[in-house]
Write an enzyme that holds these catalytic residues in place. Structure first.
Site, PDB file in Angstrom:
ATOM      1  N   ASN A   1      39.794  46.558  23.251  1.00 36.39           N
ATOM      2  CA  ASN A   1      39.983  48.007  23.226  1.00 36.39           C
ATOM      3  C   ASN A   1      41.310  48.423  22.591  1.00 36.39           C
ATOM      4  O   ASN A   1      42.378  48.006  23.041  1.00 36.39           O
ATOM      5  CB  ASN A   1      39.897  48.534  24.666  1.00 36.39           C
TER       6      ASN A   1
ATOM      7  N   HIS B   1      35.669  41.842  35.080  1.00 39.05           N
ATOM      8  CA  HIS B   1      35.846  43.141  34.447  1.00 39.05           C
ATOM      9  C   HIS B   1      34.525  43.547  33.788  1.00 39.05           C
ATOM     10  O   HIS B   1      33.870  42.721  33.157  1.00 39.05           O
ATOM     11  CB  HIS B   1      36.938  42.982  33.381  1.00 39.05           C
TER      12      HIS B   1
ATOM     13  N   HIS C   1      45.786  49.692  38.697  1.00 37.30           N
ATOM     14  CA  HIS C   1      46.014  49.663  37.244  1.00 37.30           C
ATOM     15  C   HIS C   1      47.475  49.393  36.872  1.00 37.30           C
ATOM     16  O   HIS C   1      48.070  50.107  36.061  1.00 37.30           O
ATOM     17  CB  HIS C   1      45.504  50.964  36.604  1.00 37.30           C
TER      18      HIS C   1
ATOM     19  N   HIS D   1      31.831  53.243  39.476  1.00 38.65           N
ATOM     20  CA  HIS D   1      33.082  54.000  39.511  1.00 38.65           C
ATOM     21  C   HIS D   1      32.847  55.427  39.987  1.00 38.65           C
ATOM     22  O   HIS D   1      32.213  56.211  39.292  1.00 38.65           O
ATOM     23  CB  HIS D   1      33.671  54.110  38.104  1.00 38.65           C
TER      24      HIS D   1
ATOM     25  N   ARG E   1      39.623  38.423  37.961  1.00 34.86           N
ATOM     26  CA  ARG E   1      38.862  39.400  37.176  1.00 34.86           C
ATOM     27  C   ARG E   1      38.738  39.056  35.696  1.00 34.86           C
ATOM     28  O   ARG E   1      38.308  39.877  34.886  1.00 34.86           O
ATOM     29  CB  ARG E   1      39.488  40.795  37.348  1.00 34.86           C
TER      30      ARG E   1
ATOM     31  N   ASP F   1      34.283  49.323  27.668  1.00 34.21           N
ATOM     32  CA  ASP F   1      34.747  48.719  26.415  1.00 34.21           C
ATOM     33  C   ASP F   1      34.275  47.269  26.281  1.00 34.21           C
ATOM     34  O   ASP F   1      34.563  46.620  25.268  1.00 34.21           O
ATOM     35  CB  ASP F   1      36.273  48.828  26.271  1.00 34.21           C
TER      36      ASP F   1
ATOM     37  N   GLU G   1      31.938  44.251  38.117  1.00 30.59           N
ATOM     38  CA  GLU G   1      32.140  45.670  37.775  1.00 30.59           C
ATOM     39  C   GLU G   1      31.029  46.110  36.819  1.00 30.59           C
ATOM     40  O   GLU G   1      30.622  45.357  35.933  1.00 30.59           O
ATOM     41  CB  GLU G   1      33.505  45.847  37.098  1.00 30.59           C
TER      42      GLU G   1
ATOM     43  N   TYR H   1      44.871  57.653  35.798  1.00 31.75           N
ATOM     44  CA  TYR H   1      43.937  56.600  35.414  1.00 31.75           C
ATOM     45  C   TYR H   1      42.686  56.659  36.278  1.00 31.75           C
ATOM     46  O   TYR H   1      42.769  56.804  37.496  1.00 31.75           O
ATOM     47  CB  TYR H   1      44.558  55.190  35.549  1.00 31.75           C
TER      48      TYR H   1
ATOM     49  N   ASP I   1      41.487  50.605  42.131  1.00 36.60           N
ATOM     50  CA  ASP I   1      42.224  50.005  41.010  1.00 36.60           C
ATOM     51  C   ASP I   1      43.595  50.680  40.896  1.00 36.60           C
ATOM     52  O   ASP I   1      43.676  51.881  40.621  1.00 36.60           O
ATOM     53  CB  ASP I   1      41.425  50.207  39.715  1.00 36.60           C
TER      54      ASP I   1
ATOM     55  N   GLU J   1      43.002  46.306  43.277  1.00 33.70           N
ATOM     56  CA  GLU J   1      42.976  45.663  41.955  1.00 33.70           C
ATOM     57  C   GLU J   1      44.261  45.913  41.167  1.00 33.70           C
ATOM     58  O   GLU J   1      44.810  47.010  41.205  1.00 33.70           O
ATOM     59  CB  GLU J   1      41.774  46.245  41.204  1.00 33.70           C
TER      60      GLU J   1
ATOM     61  N   GLU K   1      41.933  41.364  34.647  1.00 34.49           N
ATOM     62  CA  GLU K   1      41.056  41.845  33.573  1.00 34.49           C
ATOM     63  C   GLU K   1      41.698  41.693  32.198  1.00 34.49           C
ATOM     64  O   GLU K   1      40.992  41.650  31.198  1.00 34.49           O
ATOM     65  CB  GLU K   1      40.619  43.291  33.819  1.00 34.49           C
TER      66      GLU K   1
ATOM     67  N   TRP L   1      50.724  51.548  31.819  1.00 37.68           N
ATOM     68  CA  TRP L   1      49.552  52.409  31.959  1.00 37.68           C
ATOM     69  C   TRP L   1      48.464  51.687  32.696  1.00 37.68           C
ATOM     70  O   TRP L   1      48.279  50.494  32.542  1.00 37.68           O
ATOM     71  CB  TRP L   1      49.022  52.860  30.577  1.00 37.68           C
TER      72      TRP L   1
ATOM     73  N   ARG M   1      33.897  51.906  43.534  1.00 44.05           N
ATOM     74  CA  ARG M   1      35.338  52.018  43.326  1.00 44.05           C
ATOM     75  C   ARG M   1      35.729  53.483  43.423  1.00 44.05           C
ATOM     76  O   ARG M   1      35.078  54.339  42.827  1.00 44.05           O
ATOM     77  CB  ARG M   1      35.684  51.463  41.932  1.00 44.05           C
TER      78      ARG M   1
HETATM   79  O1  EZ4 Z   1      41.359  50.491  31.851  1.00 46.33           O
HETATM   80  O2  EZ4 Z   1      38.809  48.513  30.359  1.00 46.33           O
HETATM   81  O3  EZ4 Z   1      38.797  48.099  35.977  1.00 46.33           O
HETATM   82  N1  EZ4 Z   1      38.672  48.655  34.935  1.00 46.33           N
HETATM   83  C1  EZ4 Z   1      39.688  49.043  34.152  1.00 46.33           C
HETATM   84  C2  EZ4 Z   1      39.331  49.636  32.816  1.00 46.33           C
HETATM   85  C3  EZ4 Z   1      40.425  49.461  31.786  1.00 46.33           C
HETATM   86  C4  EZ4 Z   1      39.829  49.460  30.411  1.00 46.33           C
HETATM   87  C5  EZ4 Z   1      40.888  49.166  29.351  1.00 46.33           C
HETATM   88  O4  EZ4 Z   1      40.312  48.851  28.132  1.00 46.33           O
HETATM   89  O5  EZ4 Z   1      40.825  48.909  34.536  1.00 46.33           O
HETATM   90  O6  EZ4 Z   1      39.008  50.999  32.978  1.00 46.33           O
HETATM   91 CO    CO Z   2      40.930  47.582  36.244  1.00 43.60          CO
END
Ligand code: EZ4
Ligand code: CO
Length: 403
Positions: free
Chosen positions: A38, A313, A213, A123, A284, A317, A340, A160, A211, A237, A263, A403, A148
């Protein structure tokens, strides 16, 4: 032997960008591999087209392990997401070919099914806690056993995991990276509130995941894990970036909330310590970003020895080719945890017709020989590549955050 006579890359954007490798043997058997990274798609496409495809022509498509070793050791420059996604695409395509020649779905080649289906999580997200819970209720009504939860944070405009279009969350949504603002304090207050409200509204039968993130330091993650404990999340996560694997020791010392990470990992070397020291509960790493089925099996076997389960994961993407490969893998390993599953758009499903099916919260890869995914090249050609980046995050004082 099934000799590789051609290989080509196909770039398409049916709602988002995908890079696909198609390998063909002299007998006309074709195999598909996903190579999507991605926001850096064309780097992998060039790696394959310019550097890998010329080395594949004339090789025996049955020699999956040898070709894997050839590409990994032969590059001299090991690991990294670009290299490992390219190797993954070749690996997936070769498993696909082997399955088609054998007349068997890939999971049969991997040792056969260990379970009747693959438990997935969807999600649920919303700007408010109520909206998130309403979205989660829909998943539960559709049979999901695991959901999630992500919610907006008061005072922050972009968070996010939260989107306007609830069904098809796609973070890589702008021509140049979108600048978003991050406040750890605000987030750390909202997440436990979300889980308290969710347990009250949804009960205790459904698995709830979250998550982070990569937004917290290890000690902050310890705090959040502790705050979430009363609501028994299935996992927390990517609580902290994992370049420093020892950082997870600190989280472990402070919470019994199960931890998932990986991931963005590209090889077993990114998680060796995490697994060996049992610092995580779920790994993951995925087929496309961690060197294909061949390498992911090694990670999973190593994890199994240490009581760590998988949680691949499966965001949008990762193309339907990766989703299929992951499902064959998930079905066949003893230490599967959860998968996921973010649904792809109708355009993506049309470009990649596939055999996998969803029922009662479980996915099954189907019985088609190989991976069970094809690509409609005419349809793919109607969706040209469109540059799209993931966002970046800055703290309230303007400094860069993860991020
Ligand atoms: O942000 O796959 O758990 N899922 C994630 C995703 C990631 C994207 C990044 O390319 O964290 O939403
Ligand atoms: Co994630």
């Amino acid at each position: 032997m099934p000799k590789i006579i051609s290989a080509k890359t196909i770039v398409t954007c049916p709602g988002r960008n995908f890079v696909t490798l198609k390998i063909e043997t002299g007998d006309g058997v074709t195999g598909l591999g996903d190579a999507t990274l991605n926001g850096r798609e064309l780097a992998v496409e060039s790696y394959l087209r310019d550097h890998v495809v010329p080395c594949l022509i004339g090789r025996d498509a049955h020699q999956i392990e040898d070709i894997w070793q050839y590409l990994y050791r032969g590059a001299y420059w090991r690991r990294g997401p670009v290299t490992m996604s390219a190797i993954a695409a070749v690996d997936m395509a070769l498993w696909d070919i082997k399955g088609k020649i054998a007349g068997l779905p890939v999971y049969q080649l991997l040792g056969g099914a260990c379970r009747t289906g693959v438990m997935v999580y969807g999600h649920a997200n919303g700007e408010t806690i109520d909206d998130t819970i309403a979205a989660a209720r829909e998943y539960v009504a559709n049979g999901y056993k695991a959901v999630r939860l992500q919610t907006g944070v008061p005072g922050m405009s972009d968070v996010y995991g939260v989107s306007k279009d609830k069904l098809f969350y796609e973070p890589a949504d702008s021509d140049l990276p979108k600048e978003t603002v991050w406040s750890t304090d605000k987030y750390m207050r909202v997440a436990p509130e979300l889980f308290a409200a969710a347990r009250k509204a949804l009960g205790w039968e459904v698995h709830l995941l979250h998550d982070v993130h990569h937004r917290l330091t290890p000690i902050e993650a310890g705090r959040l894990g502790k705050d979430l404990e009363p609501y028994r999340p299935f996992w927390m996560e990517d609580a902290t970036p994992a370049e420093n694997q020892a950082g997870f020791r600190l989280i472990r010392q402070h919470t019994t909330t199960p931890l998932a990470v990986g991931e963005i990992f590209s090889s077993i070397w990114d998680c060796k310590q995490l697994i060996e020291e049992q610092l995580i509960d779920y790994i993951r790493a995925t087929v496309v970003h961690a060197g294909g089925i061949t390498h992911l099996r090694k990670i999973a076997s190593f994890a199994d020895l240490h009581g760590v389960r998988t949680g691949c994961h499966g965001a949008t993407d990762l193309s339907p080719v990766t989703m299929a490969a992951a499902l064959h893998f998930d079905l066949s390993i003893p230490n599967f945890g959860i998968q996921e599953y973010m649904r792809h758009t109708a355009d993506t499903d049309a470009v990649f017709p596939h055999a996998y099916t969803f029922e009662g919260g479980m996915l099954h890869p189907g019985e088609a020989p190989g991976l069970g995914v094809e690509i409609d090249e005419d349809a793919a050609a109607r969706f040209p590549y469109k540059r799209a980046y993931l966002p970046v995050a800055r703290r309230l004082d303007g400094s860069m955050h993860d991020w």
